[in-house]
Design a protein around this motif. Structure first.
Motif, PDB file in Angstrom:
ATOM      1  N   ASN A   1       0.959  -1.056   0.103  1.00 25.86           N
ATOM      2  CA  ASN A   1       0.079   0.209   0.185  1.00 25.86           C
ATOM      3  C   ASN A   1       0.933   1.352  -0.501  1.00 25.86           C
ATOM      4  O   ASN A   1       0.838   2.251  -0.402  1.00 25.86           O
ATOM      5  CB  ASN A   1      -1.165   0.175   1.305  1.00 25.86           C
ATOM      6  CG  ASN A   1      -2.312  -0.997   0.678  1.00 25.86           C
ATOM      7  OD1 ASN A   1      -2.390  -1.462   0.146  1.00 25.86           O
ATOM      8  ND2 ASN A   1      -2.894  -0.844   2.269  1.00 25.86           N
ATOM      9  N   LEU A   2       2.122   1.163   0.776  1.00 21.61           N
ATOM     10  CA  LEU A   2       3.072   2.111   0.545  1.00 21.61           C
ATOM     11  C   LEU A   2       4.335   1.888   1.190  1.00 21.61           C
ATOM     12  O   LEU A   2       4.624   1.077   0.862  1.00 21.61           O
ATOM     13  CB  LEU A   2       2.506   3.056   2.613  1.00 21.61           C
ATOM     14  CG  LEU A   2       3.559   4.136   2.408  1.00 21.61           C
ATOM     15  CD1 LEU A   2       2.519   5.693   1.708  1.00 21.61           C
ATOM     16  CD2 LEU A   2       3.282   4.597   3.648  1.00 21.61           C
ATOM     17  N   TRP A   3       5.091   2.296  -0.360  1.00 21.77           N
ATOM     18  CA  TRP A   3       6.174   2.165  -0.469  1.00 21.77           C
ATOM     19  C   TRP A   3       7.583   3.506  -0.288  1.00 21.77           C
ATOM     20  O   TRP A   3       6.736   4.653  -0.639  1.00 21.77           O
ATOM     21  CB  TRP A   3       6.985   1.497  -1.433  1.00 21.77           C
ATOM     22  CG  TRP A   3       6.091   1.671  -2.776  1.00 21.77           C
ATOM     23  CD1 TRP A   3       7.501   2.874  -3.666  1.00 21.77           C
ATOM     24  CD2 TRP A   3       5.853   2.074  -3.558  1.00 21.77           C
ATOM     25  NE1 TRP A   3       6.783   3.270  -4.419  1.00 21.77           N
ATOM     26  CE2 TRP A   3       5.159   2.654  -4.978  1.00 21.77           C
ATOM     27  CE3 TRP A   3       4.198   0.757  -3.496  1.00 21.77           C
ATOM     28  CZ2 TRP A   3       4.871   2.962  -5.650  1.00 21.77           C
ATOM     29  CZ3 TRP A   3       3.246   0.997  -4.543  1.00 21.77           C
ATOM     30  CH2 TRP A   3       3.247   2.121  -5.656  1.00 21.77           C
TER      31      TRP A   3
ATOM     32  N   PRO B   1       7.407   8.590   1.367  1.00 19.47           N
ATOM     33  CA  PRO B   1       6.168   7.817   1.487  1.00 19.47           C
ATOM     34  C   PRO B   1       5.739   7.693   0.009  1.00 19.47           C
ATOM     35  O   PRO B   1       5.421   9.230  -0.211  1.00 19.47           O
ATOM     36  CB  PRO B   1       5.891   7.420   1.983  1.00 19.47           C
ATOM     37  CG  PRO B   1       5.725   9.222   2.831  1.00 19.47           C
ATOM     38  CD  PRO B   1       7.037   9.344   2.573  1.00 19.47           C
TER      39      PRO B   1
ATOM     40  N   TYR C   1       2.112   6.509  -1.553  1.00 19.93           N
ATOM     41  CA  TYR C   1       1.027   6.416  -1.706  1.00 19.93           C
ATOM     42  C   TYR C   1       1.065   5.656  -3.312  1.00 19.93           C
ATOM     43  O   TYR C   1       1.252   5.815  -4.402  1.00 19.93           O
ATOM     44  CB  TYR C   1      -0.038   6.907  -1.671  1.00 19.93           C
ATOM     45  CG  TYR C   1      -1.505   6.157  -1.633  1.00 19.93           C
ATOM     46  CD1 TYR C   1      -1.650   5.184  -0.326  1.00 19.93           C
ATOM     47  CD2 TYR C   1      -2.413   6.815  -1.956  1.00 19.93           C
ATOM     48  CE1 TYR C   1      -2.967   4.819  -0.633  1.00 19.93           C
ATOM     49  CE2 TYR C   1      -3.428   6.003  -1.879  1.00 19.93           C
ATOM     50  CZ  TYR C   1      -4.298   4.841  -1.557  1.00 19.93           C
ATOM     51  OH  TYR C   1      -5.431   4.790  -1.579  1.00 19.93           O
ATOM     52  N   ASN C   2       0.567   3.988  -3.513  1.00 18.25           N
ATOM     53  CA  ASN C   2       0.059   3.393  -3.912  1.00 18.25           C
ATOM     54  C   ASN C   2      -0.070   3.615  -5.600  1.00 18.25           C
ATOM     55  O   ASN C   2       0.074   3.870  -6.630  1.00 18.25           O
ATOM     56  CB  ASN C   2      -0.345   1.685  -4.207  1.00 18.25           C
ATOM     57  CG  ASN C   2      -1.963   2.075  -3.693  1.00 18.25           C
ATOM     58  OD1 ASN C   2      -2.800   1.896  -3.917  1.00 18.25           O
ATOM     59  ND2 ASN C   2      -1.341   2.270  -2.611  1.00 18.25           N
TER      60      ASN C   2
ATOM     61  N   THR D   1      -1.470   4.691   5.077  1.00 24.02           N
ATOM     62  CA  THR D   1      -0.864   4.713   4.107  1.00 24.02           C
ATOM     63  C   THR D   1      -2.083   5.572   3.531  1.00 24.02           C
ATOM     64  O   THR D   1      -0.999   6.520   2.413  1.00 24.02           O
ATOM     65  CB  THR D   1      -1.776   3.264   3.096  1.00 24.02           C
ATOM     66  OG1 THR D   1      -2.731   2.877   3.077  1.00 24.02           O
ATOM     67  CG2 THR D   1      -1.103   2.748   4.160  1.00 24.02           C
ATOM     68  N   GLN D   2      -2.647   6.656   3.376  1.00 21.82           N
ATOM     69  CA  GLN D   2      -3.671   7.321   2.763  1.00 21.82           C
ATOM     70  C   GLN D   2      -2.883   8.725   3.093  1.00 21.82           C
ATOM     71  O   GLN D   2      -3.190  10.124   2.444  1.00 21.82           O
ATOM     72  CB  GLN D   2      -5.456   7.972   3.314  1.00 21.82           C
ATOM     73  CG  GLN D   2      -6.096   6.325   1.979  1.00 21.82           C
ATOM     74  CD  GLN D   2      -6.388   7.036   1.281  1.00 21.82           C
ATOM     75  OE1 GLN D   2      -6.405   7.702   0.404  1.00 21.82           O
ATOM     76  NE2 GLN D   2      -7.492   5.984   0.627  1.00 21.82           N
TER      77      GLN D   2
ATOM     78  N   ALA E   1       0.077   9.080   4.532  1.00 24.36           N
ATOM     79  CA  ALA E   1       1.250   9.474   4.152  1.00 24.36           C
ATOM     80  C   ALA E   1       1.611  10.201   2.525  1.00 24.36           C
ATOM     81  O   ALA E   1       2.078  10.722   2.361  1.00 24.36           O
ATOM     82  CB  ALA E   1       2.408   8.006   3.985  1.00 24.36           C
ATOM     83  N   SER E   2       0.267  10.206   2.013  1.00 22.74           N
ATOM     84  CA  SER E   2       0.227  10.505   0.610  1.00 22.74           C
ATOM     85  C   SER E   2       0.171  12.205   0.669  1.00 22.74           C
ATOM     86  O   SER E   2      -0.425  12.995   1.644  1.00 22.74           O
ATOM     87  CB  SER E   2      -0.035   9.782  -0.117  1.00 22.74           C
ATOM     88  OG  SER E   2      -0.479  10.916  -1.185  1.00 22.74           O
TER      89      SER E   2
ATOM     90  N   TRP F   1       8.622   1.198   7.135  1.00 24.63           N
ATOM     91  CA  TRP F   1       7.472   0.990   6.696  1.00 24.63           C
ATOM     92  C   TRP F   1       7.017  -0.560   6.182  1.00 24.63           C
ATOM     93  O   TRP F   1       7.474  -1.110   5.236  1.00 24.63           O
ATOM     94  CB  TRP F   1       7.339   1.483   4.845  1.00 24.63           C
ATOM     95  CG  TRP F   1       7.830   2.766   4.864  1.00 24.63           C
ATOM     96  CD1 TRP F   1       8.989   3.177   4.643  1.00 24.63           C
ATOM     97  CD2 TRP F   1       7.141   4.121   5.618  1.00 24.63           C
ATOM     98  NE1 TRP F   1       8.938   4.675   4.664  1.00 24.63           N
ATOM     99  CE2 TRP F   1       7.676   5.466   5.289  1.00 24.63           C
ATOM    100  CE3 TRP F   1       5.593   3.771   5.819  1.00 24.63           C
ATOM    101  CZ2 TRP F   1       7.297   6.285   5.727  1.00 24.63           C
ATOM    102  CZ3 TRP F   1       5.577   5.313   6.382  1.00 24.63           C
ATOM    103  CH2 TRP F   1       6.435   6.422   6.009  1.00 24.63           C
TER     104      TRP F   1
END
Length: 562
Positions: A94-96, A104, A106-107, A131-132, A134-135, A407
């Motif tokens: 979902n996150l890298w 980070p 978000y995908n 994960t949301q 972090a974008s 992560w």
């Protein structure tokens, strides 16, 4: 030729025979966090028209598994869409963490394609999905998907004549199944409506605006999620206020769960952590069918519907809770309503339905420990304080932190600190991975370079890790925790249950093909989720997705060929 009733009837028969070779509509349903055994556990609740229609009338694979290790939402959805492993389709988690940008990713973020709706971006202050949060980018698109999807190949097979749509509460669940060529819609908690991005449209079609106007979520204000049956009819009917349930402010941990006022910053979140999220999704899907006349084409159309509430409810309350039980009961009714609508508009005999899940679900540790099963949480921050890590830092003359960030399932080392100490990154990752292998709760740690070079053990778990490894999107050290050891921290919010492992409870999902020509059949042989996209391609006789690793499911293909 004179047009007589007999000739007309024969012509209709011939047309129907031609049309019957392929379904008019493929309806791909993904239930987020539907572990395979839950269908059996709660089957007594289900109607004949919902889950039981699929179980009884479809080709039902009871031993289907994901073959990758990072069992997260975007990974599973993209695997179902492409028939490929994350090592090929690139959506590894979902996150890298992007090492060049030092931030980070978000995908499905894409700054070049902003959202169409105003005020629809993620509200980082009140969003519970880490994960949301972090974008830092508002826009969304499928650009990070590095393989074609089944829907892409469907579009290419007939010069774009097929209509392709995908709908979900989650952006990553809709965008992945829509592929690069379809249209994706998802629910914005900030805006309280279904939205899309400028990758798909310059502006919304009128029917989207009308749907959002007619389905104002304000109608749920001052209402609550209540049980569908008497509590005595539920397996988990005691409705106990277990301390492992997540305490969302104002939502409570027992029924009824109050949605509260419309101006409550968590109001729309509460709707998605309830059956309402799935009901809104199904209603939007019906609108997609109606206004785009899906299934009325001369070629096969495609609609993906991903239901997210099972995942949110599972995270907050655990899969073995009264909330999870009632949510699946309500989802069953939602599916029955959707199938009835499809039957009326297209005909179930003209529709091929495929159902699966993006991942399974672990039990909440608190639920397991009450029966004597060992289960616990792991604090990633504790790695820095491990005695052997402290000794290692001392020997390397590193005074600060060795780990720069984590992560899950990756931890990254502080590259600057290593460089200052004259330690090569390759050597450091290998040494640290070996140290972590001796930490209680860790099953195995893999260094980036060992995965890159294939210098790893040959076993089932390692192969799943390899299937999840994409070099430019993978961290320094991959950690596989022991079964029933979990990192439950969601950016400060401790949740009841967290998936993401290579263990069976996270990989085991159902696969069911139903409708169209298919008769009921239960298959117990092992199959994989990468087989779904290749099976759909084989049914239509079109090219399989570019990186597909799966094989057509022979039981389904045989019925189509008979």
């Amino acid at each position: 030729m004179k047009w007589t009733p007999i000739v007309a009837a024969l012509s209709v028969c011939l047309v129907n025979q031609v049309d019957a070779k392929e379904p008019k509509l493929i309806l791909q349903i993904t239930v987020d966090q539907l572990r395979a055994d839950l269908l059996n556990r709660y089957q007594h609740h289900f109607t004949d028209e919902g889950f039981n229609y699929l179980i009884d009338e479809g080709v039902y694979y009871t031993e289907a598994h994901h073959q990758h290790a990072i069992t997260e939402t975007v990974v599973g959805h993209t695997t179902l869409a492409t028939g490929a492993h994350p090592s090929s389709h690139g959506m590894v988690s979902n996150l890298w963490f992007d090492k060049q940008l030092q931030q980070p990713i978000y995908n499905v973020q894409d700054k070049t394609h902003p959202l169409i709706s105003a005020n629809a971006a993620v509200d980082a202050e009140n969003e519970i999905d880490p994960t949301q949060k972090a974008s830092k980018v508002e826009g969304r698109s499928p650009k990070n998907i590095l393989a074609t999807t089944f829907s892409d190949e469907l579009t290419a097979s007939n010069n774009g004549k097929s209509k392709v749509f995908a709908v979900s509460v989650k952006d990553r669940a809709a965008i992945t199944l829509a592929g690069h060529t379809g249209k994706a819609f998802w629910f914005s908690k900030s805006a309280g409506e279904f939205v899309s991005s400028q990758y798909y449209f310059d502006q919304y079609p009128q029917w989207v605006n009308e749907f959002n106007q007619q389905n104002d979520i304000a109608k749920y204000a001052d209402t609550s999620w209540t049980l569908s049956k008497e509590s005595t009819e539920y397996l988990f009917g005691d409705n106990a206020a277990h301390d492992w349930k997540t305490k969302l402010p104002g939502y409570g941990i027992t029924f009824p769960h109050q949605f509260g006022k419309r101006d409550n910053p968590y109001f729309s979140t509460f709707l998605t952590v309830s059956p309402v999220g799935d009901e809104m999704t199904a209603n939007f899907a019906k609108s997609v069918i109606e206004h785009n006349q899906l299934g009325q084409n001369k070629v096969t159309d495609y609609l993906s519907v991903s239901f997210s509430s099972t995942d949110y409810v599972g995270h907050i309350f655990g899969p073995s809770s009264l909330e999870a039980e009632d949510n699946l009961l309500r989802l069953d009714r939602t599916l029955a309503s959707l199938f009835s609508y499809v039957d009326d508009k297209v005909g179930l005999d003209n529709t091929l339905i495929v159902l699966s899940a993006d991942h399974g679900a672990p039990e909440a540790p608190g639920y397991l420990t009450q029966f004597g099963t060992k289960a616990t949480h792991f604090d990633l921050a504790s790695l820095e304080k491990q005695q052997d890590i402290v000794k290692l830092k001392k020997g390397w003359k590193i005074s600060g932190n060795l780990f720069s960030n984590a992560w899950q399932p990756y931890v990254n080392l502080d590259h600057d600190a290593l460089k200052k100490s004259g330690i090569k990154l390759k050597d450091a990752t290998s040494v640290v991975a070996n140290v972590l292998n001796n930490v209680a709760g860790i099953h195995r740690a893999y260094s980036y370079h060992h995965l890159l070079e294939g210098a790893v053990p040959k076993d089932e778990i390692t192969q799943k890790v390899i299937n999840s490894f994409y070099p430019s999107r993978s961290g320094d050290i991959y950690i596989v925790f022991e079964p029933n050891v979990f990192v439950a921290d969601f950016d400060g919010l401790n949740v009841a249950s967290v998936h993401g492992s290579p263990w069976r409870y996270d990989t085991h999902v159902p696969i069911i093909f139903a409708g169209f020509k298919l008769d009921g059949q239960q298959i117990e042989r092992p199959v994989a989720t990468v087989d779904v996209a290749t099976t759909l391609s084989a049914i239509l006789g079109i090219n399989a997705p570019s990186s597909a690793a799966g094989f057509p499911l022979k039981e389904v293909i045989k019925q189509f060929n008979d």
